[in-house]
Design a protein around this motif. Structure first.
Motif, PDB file in Angstrom:
ATOM      1  N   ARG A   4       0.825  -1.188   0.000  1.00  0.00           N
ATOM      2  CA  ARG A   4       0.000   0.000   0.000  1.00  0.00           C
ATOM      3  C   ARG A   4       0.872   1.256   0.000  1.00  0.00           C
ATOM      4  O   ARG A   4       1.918   1.299   0.648  1.00  0.00           O
ATOM      5  CB  ARG A   4      -0.900   0.021   1.234  1.00  0.00           C
ATOM      6  N   GLU A  17      -3.039   4.420   1.518  1.00  0.00           N
ATOM      7  CA  GLU A  17      -4.160   4.487   0.585  1.00  0.00           C
ATOM      8  C   GLU A  17      -5.103   3.315   0.854  1.00  0.00           C
ATOM      9  O   GLU A  17      -4.687   2.219   1.229  1.00  0.00           O
ATOM     10  CB  GLU A  17      -3.677   4.452  -0.859  1.00  0.00           C
ATOM     11  N   GLY A  18      -6.379   3.553   0.671  1.00  0.00           N
ATOM     12  CA  GLY A  18      -7.374   2.527   0.943  1.00  0.00           C
ATOM     13  C   GLY A  18      -7.653   1.651  -0.257  1.00  0.00           C
ATOM     14  O   GLY A  18      -7.197   1.922  -1.374  1.00  0.00           O
ATOM     15  N   PRO A  19      -8.436   0.605  -0.063  1.00  0.00           N
ATOM     16  CA  PRO A  19      -8.742  -0.318  -1.156  1.00  0.00           C
ATOM     17  C   PRO A  19      -9.742   0.246  -2.160  1.00  0.00           C
ATOM     18  O   PRO A  19      -9.857  -0.269  -3.267  1.00  0.00           O
ATOM     19  CB  PRO A  19      -9.330  -1.534  -0.423  1.00  0.00           C
ATOM     20  N   GLU A  20     -10.476   1.291  -1.746  1.00  0.00           N
ATOM     21  CA  GLU A  20     -11.473   1.893  -2.626  1.00  0.00           C
ATOM     22  C   GLU A  20     -11.267   3.396  -2.661  1.00  0.00           C
ATOM     23  O   GLU A  20     -10.730   3.984  -1.706  1.00  0.00           O
ATOM     24  CB  GLU A  20     -12.885   1.574  -2.123  1.00  0.00           C
ATOM     25  N   THR A  23     -11.173   6.222   0.462  1.00  0.00           N
ATOM     26  CA  THR A  23     -10.889   5.544   1.724  1.00  0.00           C
ATOM     27  C   THR A  23      -9.396   5.546   2.019  1.00  0.00           C
ATOM     28  O   THR A  23      -8.557   5.681   1.115  1.00  0.00           O
ATOM     29  CB  THR A  23     -11.387   4.080   1.725  1.00  0.00           C
ATOM     30  N   ILE A  25      -6.458   3.633   5.008  1.00  0.00           N
ATOM     31  CA  ILE A  25      -6.232   2.684   6.092  1.00  0.00           C
ATOM     32  C   ILE A  25      -5.397   3.384   7.157  1.00  0.00           C
ATOM     33  O   ILE A  25      -4.336   3.930   6.869  1.00  0.00           O
ATOM     34  CB  ILE A  25      -5.514   1.415   5.592  1.00  0.00           C
ATOM     35  N   LEU A  80     -10.328   0.943   8.534  1.00  0.00           N
ATOM     36  CA  LEU A  80     -10.691   1.543   7.257  1.00  0.00           C
ATOM     37  C   LEU A  80     -11.473   2.815   7.572  1.00  0.00           C
ATOM     38  O   LEU A  80     -12.453   2.777   8.316  1.00  0.00           O
ATOM     39  CB  LEU A  80     -11.543   0.580   6.428  1.00  0.00           C
TER      40      LEU A  80
END
Length: 258
Positions: A4, A17-20, A23, A25, A80
């Motif tokens: 990430r 950075e988030g998965p979507e 978003t 983390i 998240l």
């Protein structure tokens, strides 16, 4: 997390950075800092405890209609969260004279304030996070007058919720710090609670003994910091007791055990 992209690293947390889209983390470190990062240490297990305590509180705030950036906990150290534009202010709500307000105003440590007092601090480590007035906030365009009113109203609602929550488990809420962010939804913008709410950002005293159960244990070299955080988590029901097994570190309550 190595795959990430790291977005930001602060004193106690790292953002990836988030998965979507929209978003992030949020990773809770074990690092402890005080006096504008002049005092530092690593306290094993602190990040795990703060992750769970902050999750518990954020979910409670959502239930009473206070919006937050929290989406869900991912694991022992990660949450998240929604990507928001952080307002560069720390909003402090004080119920009892302690810390800087006692020194500034010559108040007796531990004396109840006539009413809850809200203070604003400009988030700038290089300047030592100075206290600022509403005039500074609007003059430098850190927040609008309406946003100031909204932050104050939300801060008082959070104070009522936290004071009752902690009083119910024998803990006195002395003061706390909260941060807010702007969440953009099309043409609409709303303020949400961001960062974390944990013993790192609250002053918590045991109602019977007066024992400190927060980050002041680290600031004042009292020791037992992680143990105090664990006790807060245990009283809130985040951790369960383990009897006679010599268990090391926190034992987490699973979703099925709550």
């Amino acid at each position: 997390m190595a795959r990430r992209k790291q977005i930001y690293e602060g004193k106690a947390k790292i953002l990836f950075e988030g998965p979507e889209p929209g978003t992030l983390i949020q990773y809770f470190k074990d690092d402890a800092t005080a006096f504008n990062n002049q005092k530092r240490a690593v306290l094993e297990g602190k990040g795990v405890l703060n992750n769970r305590i902050s999750e518990f509180i954020m979910l409670g705030l959502e239930r009473i209609g206070v919006p937050t950036h929290f989406i869900r906990r991912l694991n022992m150290r990660e949450q998240l969260i929604r990507h928001v534009e952080i307002i560069p202010l720390e909003v402090v709500v004080r119920n009892v004279a302690a810390g800087s307000i006692a020194k500034r105003l010559g108040l007796e440590e531990g004396s109840a304030l006539p009413r809850s007092v809200i203070e604003f601090y400009y988030k700038n480590d290089a300047l030592g996070d100075p206290m600022v007035a509403e005039e500074h906030i609007t003059a430098f365009n850190w927040a609008s007058p309406q946003e100031i009113d909204d932050m104050m109203a939300l801060a008082l609602r959070i104070n009522d919720f936290l004071a009752g929550l902690f009083a119910g488990v024998g803990i006195r809420l002395v003061d706390f710090k909260v941060e807010f962010g702007r969440q953009y939804e099309g043409d609409m913008v709303r303020l949400v609670v961001a960062d974390e709410i944990s013993p790192d950002s609250c002053r918590l005293w045991d109602m019977e003994s007066g024992d400190i159960m927060d980050k002041d244990r680290f600031r004042k070299d009292l020791g037992g910091v992680t143990e105090a955080y664990r006790e807060v988590a245990r009283r809130l029901g985040v951790l369960r007791d383990v009897e006679g097994q010599g268990a090391r570190g926190p034992v987490l309550v699973t979703d099925n055990e709550k």
